[in-house]
Design a protein around this motif. Structure first.
Motif, short mmCIF file in Angstrom:
data_model
loop_
_atom_site.label_atom_id
_atom_site.label_comp_id
_atom_site.label_asym_id
_atom_site.label_seq_id
_atom_site.Cartn_x
_atom_site.Cartn_y
_atom_site.Cartn_z
N GLN A 160 0.64 -1.23 0.12
CA GLN A 160 0.28 -0.13 -0.11
C GLN A 160 0.99 0.82 -0.07
N MET A 161 0.33 2.33 -0.62
CA MET A 161 1.18 3.23 -1.03
C MET A 161 0.20 4.70 -0.17
N GLU A 162 0.03 5.59 0.07
CA GLU A 162 -0.93 6.35 0.42
C GLU A 162 -0.19 7.47 -0.95
N SER A 163 -1.74 8.38 -1.29
CA SER A 163 -1.40 9.65 -1.91
C SER A 163 -2.40 10.97 -1.60
N ILE A 164 -1.62 12.22 -1.65
CA ILE A 164 -1.99 13.57 -1.67
C ILE A 164 -3.12 13.38 -2.63
N ASN A 165 -4.73 13.48 -2.04
CA ASN A 165 -5.80 13.99 -1.91
C ASN A 165 -5.08 14.90 -3.72
N LEU A 195 -7.13 18.61 -2.51
CA LEU A 195 -6.10 19.21 -1.75
C LEU A 195 -5.24 19.97 -2.76
N MET A 196 -3.91 19.04 -3.27
CA MET A 196 -3.22 19.62 -4.30
C MET A 196 -3.34 20.17 -5.31
#
Length: 131
Positions: free
Chosen positions: A71-76, A79-80
């Motif tokens: 699993q790798m979390e990414s920024i929404n 939001l970016m």
């Protein structure tokens, strides 16, 4: 078309009153808090908080004969985009007003003192109501 479509979509209409913003990571959620410049006695809120869930990407693990995924979390992305628009607003303001770093620190201390005093007064009021 709006100069700040993401901020407008989030319900932020008075971008000229934005003072600063912060982003905090709280577990699987990123929290964007926008602070406004408000005149003394204003009934409008001094800040707004927005929460964004982090997305999850699954990537294959580089291991011999492995079919596992990590699993790798990414920024929404929303939001970016909001942060990009806030940075553009901030860059425009900094060009308009170059405040001496010492004055900025004094202003930040004054603001912190007001916030702390207000919070302490509120807590004292809540304690008095408990009696």
């Amino acid at each position: 078309m709006s100069k700040n479509p993401t901020l407008t979509k989030m319900g932020i209409t008075s971008v000229e009153n934005i003072d600063k913003y912060t982003v905090q990571h709280q577990g699987e959620v990123d929290v964007l808090k926008i602070y406004y410049k408000r005149p003394k006695g204003s009934l409008l809120s001094r800040s707004k908080k927005f929460s964004f869930m982090r997305g999850r990407n699954y990537l294959p693990i580089e291991a011999r004969n492995s079919k596992a995924f990590d699993q790798m979390e990414s920024i929404n992305p929303e939001l970016m985009h909001a942060i990009d628009e806030l940075k553009q607003l901030n860059a425009t303001r900094e060009k308009d007003s170059k405040m001496d770093p010492k004055q900025r620190m004094i202003a930040d201390l004054d603001h912190l003192e007001k916030v702390m005093t207000s919070k302490i007064d509120d807590l004292r009021r809540q304690i008095e109501e408990m009696k």
